[in-house]
Write a protein that holds these residues in place. Structure first.
Motif, mmCIF file in Angstrom:
data_model
loop_
_atom_site.group_PDB
_atom_site.id
_atom_site.type_symbol
_atom_site.label_atom_id
_atom_site.label_comp_id
_atom_site.label_asym_id
_atom_site.label_seq_id
_atom_site.Cartn_x
_atom_site.Cartn_y
_atom_site.Cartn_z
ATOM 1 N N MET A 1 47.099 53.728 48.085
ATOM 2 C CA MET A 1 48.015 53.597 46.975
ATOM 3 C C MET A 1 47.662 52.329 46.193
ATOM 4 O O MET A 1 47.492 51.257 46.754
ATOM 5 C CB MET A 1 49.440 53.496 47.520
ATOM 6 N N VAL A 2 47.522 52.464 44.894
ATOM 7 C CA VAL A 2 47.181 51.345 44.028
ATOM 8 C C VAL A 2 48.461 50.764 43.445
ATOM 9 O O VAL A 2 49.281 51.483 42.891
ATOM 10 C CB VAL A 2 46.239 51.806 42.883
ATOM 11 N N VAL A 3 48.594 49.435 43.615
ATOM 12 C CA VAL A 3 49.759 48.754 43.063
ATOM 13 C C VAL A 3 49.332 48.060 41.781
ATOM 14 O O VAL A 3 48.378 47.277 41.784
ATOM 15 C CB VAL A 3 50.330 47.719 44.061
ATOM 16 N N LYS A 4 50.028 48.359 40.693
ATOM 17 C CA LYS A 4 49.692 47.743 39.416
ATOM 18 C C LYS A 4 50.484 46.448 39.240
ATOM 19 O O LYS A 4 51.668 46.395 39.553
ATOM 20 C CB LYS A 4 50.012 48.687 38.258
ATOM 21 N N LYS A 5 49.798 45.411 38.760
ATOM 22 C CA LYS A 5 50.468 44.155 38.470
ATOM 23 C C LYS A 5 51.147 44.263 37.118
ATOM 24 O O LYS A 5 50.630 44.893 36.194
ATOM 25 C CB LYS A 5 49.459 43.001 38.402
ATOM 26 N N SER A 6 52.265 43.597 36.996
ATOM 27 C CA SER A 6 52.912 43.553 35.695
ATOM 28 C C SER A 6 52.073 42.677 34.771
ATOM 29 O O SER A 6 51.267 41.860 35.227
ATOM 30 C CB SER A 6 54.317 42.963 35.812
ATOM 31 N N GLU A 7 52.274 42.852 33.491
ATOM 32 C CA GLU A 7 51.541 42.042 32.518
ATOM 33 C C GLU A 7 51.843 40.561 32.730
ATOM 34 O O GLU A 7 50.948 39.714 32.688
ATOM 35 C CB GLU A 7 51.923 42.463 31.098
ATOM 36 N N GLY A 8 53.090 40.231 32.999
ATOM 37 C CA GLY A 8 53.476 38.842 33.237
ATOM 38 C C GLY A 8 52.785 38.266 34.452
ATOM 39 O O GLY A 8 52.332 37.118 34.441
ATOM 40 N N ALA A 9 52.680 39.047 35.535
ATOM 41 C CA ALA A 9 52.019 38.577 36.752
ATOM 42 C C ALA A 9 50.527 38.381 36.504
ATOM 43 O O ALA A 9 49.934 37.417 36.998
ATOM 44 C CB ALA A 9 52.238 39.569 37.890
ATOM 45 N N LEU A 10 49.939 39.272 35.738
ATOM 46 C CA LEU A 10 48.520 39.163 35.409
ATOM 47 C C LEU A 10 48.240 37.892 34.601
ATOM 48 O O LEU A 10 47.313 37.137 34.913
ATOM 49 C CB LEU A 10 48.073 40.400 34.622
ATOM 50 N N VAL A 11 49.084 37.642 33.601
ATOM 51 C CA VAL A 11 48.924 36.446 32.771
ATOM 52 C C VAL A 11 49.129 35.193 33.612
ATOM 53 O O VAL A 11 48.384 34.218 33.487
ATOM 54 C CB VAL A 11 49.889 36.484 31.565
ATOM 55 N N GLN A 12 50.125 35.203 34.499
ATOM 56 C CA GLN A 12 50.378 34.032 35.346
ATOM 57 C C GLN A 12 49.204 33.767 36.288
ATOM 58 O O GLN A 12 48.805 32.628 36.498
ATOM 59 C CB GLN A 12 51.663 34.190 36.154
ATOM 60 N N GLU A 13 48.620 34.829 36.832
ATOM 61 C CA GLU A 13 47.453 34.669 37.701
ATOM 62 C C GLU A 13 46.302 34.030 36.933
ATOM 63 O O GLU A 13 45.614 33.138 37.433
ATOM 64 C CB GLU A 13 47.034 36.021 38.286
ATOM 65 N N TRP A 14 46.086 34.481 35.692
ATOM 66 C CA TRP A 14 45.039 33.910 34.856
ATOM 67 C C TRP A 14 45.303 32.427 34.597
ATOM 68 O O TRP A 14 44.409 31.592 34.703
ATOM 69 C CB TRP A 14 44.946 34.677 33.539
ATOM 70 N N ARG A 15 46.540 32.085 34.288
ATOM 71 C CA ARG A 15 46.893 30.680 34.038
ATOM 72 C C ARG A 15 46.714 29.827 35.289
ATOM 73 O O ARG A 15 46.326 28.661 35.201
ATOM 74 C CB ARG A 15 48.309 30.584 33.496
ATOM 75 N N ASP A 16 46.989 30.396 36.442
ATOM 76 C CA ASP A 16 46.770 29.677 37.701
ATOM 77 C C ASP A 16 45.283 29.385 37.917
ATOM 78 O O ASP A 16 44.910 28.297 38.364
ATOM 79 C CB ASP A 16 47.315 30.470 38.897
ATOM 80 N N VAL A 17 44.436 30.364 37.586
ATOM 81 C CA VAL A 17 42.979 30.169 37.696
ATOM 82 C C VAL A 17 42.535 29.050 36.756
ATOM 83 O O VAL A 17 41.771 28.157 37.148
ATOM 84 C CB VAL A 17 42.219 31.487 37.387
ATOM 85 N N LEU A 18 43.016 29.081 35.510
ATOM 86 C CA LEU A 18 42.648 28.042 34.547
ATOM 87 C C LEU A 18 43.123 26.665 35.000
ATOM 88 O O LEU A 18 42.391 25.673 34.875
ATOM 89 C CB LEU A 18 43.238 28.360 33.171
ATOM 90 N N ALA A 19 44.330 26.594 35.543
ATOM 91 C CA ALA A 19 44.873 25.315 36.009
ATOM 92 C C ALA A 19 44.047 24.778 37.180
ATOM 93 O O ALA A 19 43.742 23.581 37.243
ATOM 94 C CB ALA A 19 46.338 25.468 36.409
ATOM 95 N N LEU A 20 43.680 25.640 38.112
ATOM 96 C CA LEU A 20 42.863 25.221 39.247
ATOM 97 C C LEU A 20 41.497 24.727 38.765
ATOM 98 O O LEU A 20 40.998 23.699 39.222
ATOM 99 C CB LEU A 20 42.700 26.361 40.255
ATOM 100 N N HIS A 21 40.915 25.427 37.816
ATOM 101 C CA HIS A 21 39.633 25.010 37.247
ATOM 102 C C HIS A 21 39.764 23.635 36.602
ATOM 103 O O HIS A 21 38.927 22.746 36.835
ATOM 104 C CB HIS A 21 39.138 26.040 36.227
ATOM 105 N N ALA A 22 40.797 23.431 35.803
ATOM 106 C CA ALA A 22 40.985 22.151 35.116
ATOM 107 C C ALA A 22 41.200 21.013 36.115
ATOM 108 O O ALA A 22 40.588 19.941 35.977
ATOM 109 C CB ALA A 22 42.172 22.241 34.147
ATOM 110 N N ARG A 23 42.041 21.235 37.118
ATOM 111 C CA ARG A 23 42.282 20.193 38.130
ATOM 112 C C ARG A 23 41.004 19.874 38.897
ATOM 113 O O ARG A 23 40.690 18.707 39.158
ATOM 114 C CB ARG A 23 43.376 20.637 39.115
ATOM 115 N N THR A 24 40.261 20.906 39.256
ATOM 116 C CA THR A 24 39.029 20.713 40.022
ATOM 117 C C THR A 24 37.987 19.970 39.196
ATOM 118 O O THR A 24 37.334 19.044 39.696
ATOM 119 C CB THR A 24 38.479 22.064 40.522
ATOM 120 N N THR A 25 37.836 20.331 37.938
ATOM 121 C CA THR A 25 36.875 19.651 37.067
ATOM 122 C C THR A 25 37.239 18.173 36.910
ATOM 123 O O THR A 25 36.359 17.303 36.980
ATOM 124 C CB THR A 25 36.795 20.348 35.694
#
Length: 134
Positions: A1-25
């Motif tokens: 069974m495939v669970v679809k992420k909500s648009e809000g969850a998808l955007v938040q995940e992307w922002r989390d990736v960007l934040a981790l990248h910025a902090r790490t850099t």
């Protein structure tokens, strides 16, 4: 069974990736400052130290740009700084006279070897912490 992420969850995940990248850099820049290089400088040295799949010694600027995710103009400026510092040399491309190849110098190899443990320690700390924050 495939669970679809909500648009809000998808955007938040992307922002989390960007934040981790910025902090790490930022952490990488701080840690590598004592070595006289920044995070992007180290990435170029690291890729060059691994060697080109074609000749094991140098990369064409286009190949390097694809590896370090910088525009060709940003990479050209960075390579010029590294060359001025004596860490890399540029030369004409043997197979295409319009191309430029970049190669580590011995000083570049030493700087990379000195900075590598710091770089890897920051990556481990930041990425392990980032994994537990999600």
């Amino acid at each position: 069974m495939v669970v679809k992420k909500s648009e809000g969850a998808l955007v938040q995940e992307w922002r989390d990736v960007l934040a981790l990248h910025a902090r790490t850099t930022c952490e990488l820049d701080r840690a590598l400052h004592g070595q006289g290089i920044g995070a992007s400088d180290f990435e170029v040295l690291d890729v060059l130290a691994e060697g080109s799949p074609q000749d094991g010694e140098s990369f064409r600027v286009q190949e390097l740009a694809a590896q370090v995710h910088l525009s060709q103009s940003a990479l050209s400026r960075l390579v010029a700084r590294l060359e001025k510092s004596g860490l890399v040399v540029r030369g004409m491309c043997g197979e295409d006279r319009r191309g430029v190849r970049v190669k580590l110098t011995e000083a570049g190899r030493r700087r990379h070897a000195e900075a590598r443990p710091l770089h890897r320690a920051v990556l481990k700390r930041m990425l392990d912490a980032g994994a537990t924050e999600t």
